[in-house]
Design a protein around this motif. Structure first.
Motif, PDB file in Angstrom:
ATOM      1  N   GLN A 225     -13.442   2.732   0.397  1.00  0.00           N
ATOM      2  CA  GLN A 225     -13.170   4.099   0.854  1.00  0.00           C
ATOM      3  C   GLN A 225     -13.894   5.110  -0.034  1.00  0.00           C
ATOM      4  OE1 GLN A 225     -11.300   5.242   3.508  1.00  0.00           O
ATOM      5  NE2 GLN A 225     -11.660   7.375   2.927  1.00  0.00           N
ATOM      6  N   ARG A 226     -13.756   4.948  -1.347  1.00  0.00           N
ATOM      7  CA  ARG A 226     -14.390   5.898  -2.284  1.00  0.00           C
ATOM      8  C   ARG A 226     -15.902   5.830  -2.218  1.00  0.00           C
ATOM      9  NH1 ARG A 226     -10.358   3.951  -5.755  1.00  0.00           N
ATOM     10  NH2 ARG A 226     -11.898   2.657  -6.835  1.00  0.00           N
ATOM     11  N   SER A 227     -16.434   4.647  -1.927  1.00  0.00           N
ATOM     12  CA  SER A 227     -17.894   4.497  -1.936  1.00  0.00           C
ATOM     13  C   SER A 227     -18.577   5.360  -0.877  1.00  0.00           C
ATOM     14  CB  SER A 227     -18.276   3.023  -1.711  1.00  0.00           C
ATOM     15  OG  SER A 227     -17.996   2.619  -0.382  1.00  0.00           O
ATOM     16  N   GLU A 229     -17.224   8.404   0.167  1.00  0.00           N
ATOM     17  CA  GLU A 229     -16.695   9.763   0.100  1.00  0.00           C
ATOM     18  C   GLU A 229     -17.823  10.742  -0.211  1.00  0.00           C
ATOM     19  OE1 GLU A 229     -13.908  10.753   0.979  1.00  0.00           O
ATOM     20  OE2 GLU A 229     -12.651   8.974   1.021  1.00  0.00           O
ATOM     21  N   THR A 230     -18.457  11.231   0.821  1.00  0.00           N
ATOM     22  CA  THR A 230     -19.549  12.187   0.692  1.00  0.00           C
ATOM     23  C   THR A 230     -19.698  12.947   2.003  1.00  0.00           C
ATOM     24  OG1 THR A 230     -21.944  12.442   0.358  1.00  0.00           O
ATOM     25  CG2 THR A 230     -21.186  10.377   1.344  1.00  0.00           C
ATOM     26  N   ASP A 231     -20.206  14.167   1.918  1.00  0.00           N
ATOM     27  CA  ASP A 231     -20.441  14.969   3.123  1.00  0.00           C
ATOM     28  C   ASP A 231     -21.842  14.760   3.686  1.00  0.00           C
ATOM     29  OD1 ASP A 231     -17.907  16.132   2.973  1.00  0.00           O
ATOM     30  OD2 ASP A 231     -18.608  17.733   1.632  1.00  0.00           O
ATOM     31  N   ILE A 236     -24.154   8.326   3.175  1.00  0.00           N
ATOM     32  CA  ILE A 236     -23.302   7.323   3.820  1.00  0.00           C
ATOM     33  C   ILE A 236     -24.144   6.122   4.253  1.00  0.00           C
ATOM     34  CG2 ILE A 236     -21.924   6.814   5.882  1.00  0.00           C
ATOM     35  CD1 ILE A 236     -20.766   9.615   5.700  1.00  0.00           C
ATOM     36  N   THR A 272     -11.266   1.440   6.208  1.00  0.00           N
ATOM     37  CA  THR A 272     -11.461   2.777   5.659  1.00  0.00           C
ATOM     38  C   THR A 272     -11.405   3.831   6.765  1.00  0.00           C
ATOM     39  OG1 THR A 272     -13.878   2.835   5.906  1.00  0.00           O
ATOM     40  CG2 THR A 272     -12.995   1.706   3.967  1.00  0.00           C
ATOM     41  N   ASP A 273     -11.543   5.079   6.373  1.00  0.00           N
ATOM     42  CA  ASP A 273     -11.543   6.183   7.340  1.00  0.00           C
ATOM     43  C   ASP A 273     -12.943   6.514   7.839  1.00  0.00           C
ATOM     44  OD1 ASP A 273      -8.798   6.453   6.912  1.00  0.00           O
ATOM     45  OD2 ASP A 273      -9.090   7.887   5.262  1.00  0.00           O
ATOM     46  N   HIS A 274     -13.921   5.658   7.527  1.00  0.00           N
ATOM     47  CA  HIS A 274     -15.310   5.989   7.834  1.00  0.00           C
ATOM     48  C   HIS A 274     -15.908   5.120   8.935  1.00  0.00           C
ATOM     49  CE1 HIS A 274     -15.448   8.608   4.332  1.00  0.00           C
ATOM     50  NE2 HIS A 274     -14.898   7.642   3.619  1.00  0.00           N
ATOM     51  N   ASP A 277     -17.977   7.121  11.499  1.00  0.00           N
ATOM     52  CA  ASP A 277     -19.255   7.573  10.940  1.00  0.00           C
ATOM     53  C   ASP A 277     -20.248   6.428  10.834  1.00  0.00           C
ATOM     54  OD1 ASP A 277     -18.393  10.189  10.680  1.00  0.00           O
ATOM     55  OD2 ASP A 277     -17.656   9.902   8.629  1.00  0.00           O
TER      56      ASP A 277
END
Length: 425
Positions: A225-227, A229-231, A236, A272-274, A277
């Motif tokens: 998840q942390r890996s 974490e970027t806008d 990504i 994860t939440d990605h 994306d």
């Protein structure tokens, strides 16, 4: 730096697969057979034999020049990336909790699939080639369905949200887990001259690596998840590719399937939440390099070899199409689906693809070591021809499932109804 000739050749590659994909879509067929065929056409085995400049000169067989090596390396590495990303996306469809919750159904349906199809494949291989290793490789080729083609077909046909997708995806996961150990055994046998004892160490490494990946998936969700974490979409993509390709490369270096490793990495990211994306950003990359993989298969395949193995392909199609239909139907019933949806599972599982070709490439690489050259060439030609036919057949069965269901389901329902008993009204 690449020369203009290298860029022109690679431009021809992408233009050719683009046109092949356009043609496939126009006639509503899977693009994969078209990618393989266009690779054959542009190879030295077709254009090269009619004194026309073949793409990359000697194709996938480097002829010593720096240019040929650059182009060949690009196609080979691109093909590896295609397989890695295809299985990464399959992993995104599953998380560990979902697997654990459905483990009994997955295990039952997968075991039926393995027992029926691997068994008939081994028997067929023994009858055709008369030796253990060739039979073992034949069993793998005809056993495993195509995760890539089936997943894509489920999405294209809108079945991915239907009940029949669960036993199909569950069985594919079972197959991919089994194939991880199978490939380790097959590699040791092929490159070790057929010595079963030499395979044990490699199996231990494979099992240990897979267990390590399972632990990473189970305990590493927060890190994954942390890996991401970027806008930045760019970061990504770079981070996801970096993690996936690095783990897959490490697996390959240890003799474990890079595709199976990528599947586990995808499973880790699925918690994860990605996920959304990753699917949106990496899907074009996946499809691009998947096209390179299937094109590469065509590039290194001499289609004239098909003539000698047509009878083998015909025998395999005749015996293994019904077995997949039966095992898929049983899998649907294990998931408590009705006759219509269970039949759909069987129709969908007929397709063979990328892993069959990986096993075929393994056989070709072991020519003269664990396998006689003639047997290795026959196995490779058989696998490519078999995949070409089964990928077309499988996707066609899925596309026309409504018509098949209308004819078959009433028969299945009538047989499942209890027979009338004396005295019944």
């Amino acid at each position: 730096m690449a020369t203009e000739t290298a860029l022109i050749d690679l431009g021809i590659l992408f233009a050719a697969v683009g046109l092949a994909g356009l043609l496939a879509n126009r006639i509503n067929q899977s693009v994969i057979p078209f990618y393989i065929v266009i690779g054959m056409v542009l190879s030295p085995y077709v254009l090269g034999r009619v004194d026309f400049p073949a793409l990359l000169g000697d194709g996938a067989i480097p002829h010593g020049s720096e240019l040929a090596l650059v182009e060949t390396d690009f196609i080979y590495v691109g093909a590896e990336l295609g397989i890695v990303l295809l299985l990464f996306f399959l992993g995104l469809e599953f998380n560990l909790d979902r697997l654990i919750a459905a483990k009994k159904k997955i295990g039952t349906a997968g075991t039926w699939d393995l027992g029926i199809n691997f068994g008939i494949g081994f028997a067929l291989g023994w009858l055709l080639f008369g030796e253990f290793l060739a039979a073992f490789l034949t069993a793998g080729i005809v056993y495993i369905s195509s995760s890539a083609i089936i997943t894509k077909s489920l999405i294209d046909l809108g079945w991915i949200a239907n009940d029949e997708s669960n036993p199909m995806l569950g069985t594919l996961v079972y197959e991919d887990l089994f194939i991880a150990v199978y490939l380790a055994i097959a590699s040791a046998l092929v490159f070790g001259g057929g010595d079963v004892g030499e395979a044990l160490g490699q199996i231990g490494i494979a099992v240990g690596f897979i267990l390590g990946l399972l632990l990473l998936v189970y305990f590493g969700t927060a890190w994954f998840q942390r890996s991401l974490e970027t806008d930045s979409h760019e970061f990504i993509v770079l981070r996801a590719l970096g993690i996936t390709v690095l783990v897959s490369g490490a697996a390959l270096a240890l003799g474990v399937s890079e595709a199976v490793a990528a599947f586990f990495v995808g499973m880790a990211f699925s918690s994860t939440d990605h996920v959304h994306d990753l699917e949106n950003l990496l899907e074009p990359v996946r499809d691009t390099f998947a096209a390179v993989f299937f094109f590469w298969i065509g590039m290194i395949t001499d289609p004239t070899l098909f003539y000698d193995v047509l009878w083998i392909i015909a025998a395999a199609v005749l015996f293994t199409t019904p077995t997949k239909l039966i095992s898929g139907y049983i899998g649907g019933r294990v998931y408590d689906l009705d006759e219509r949806r269970s039949l759909r599972v069987g129709l969908g599982m007929v397709t063979r693809g990328e892993f069959s070709l990986i096993i075929a490439s393994l056989a070709l690489a072991g020519a003269g070591t664990g396998l006689a050259e003639g047997v290795a060439n026959d196995l490779y030609a058989f696998a490519v021809g078999y995949v070409l036919f089964m990928s077309i057949l499988g996707t066609t069965l899925m596309q026309y499932s409504d018509r098949i269901e209308a004819a078959v389901v009433p028969v299945l329902e009538s047989r499942s109804e209890p027979s009338p008993q004396p005295g019944d009204d």
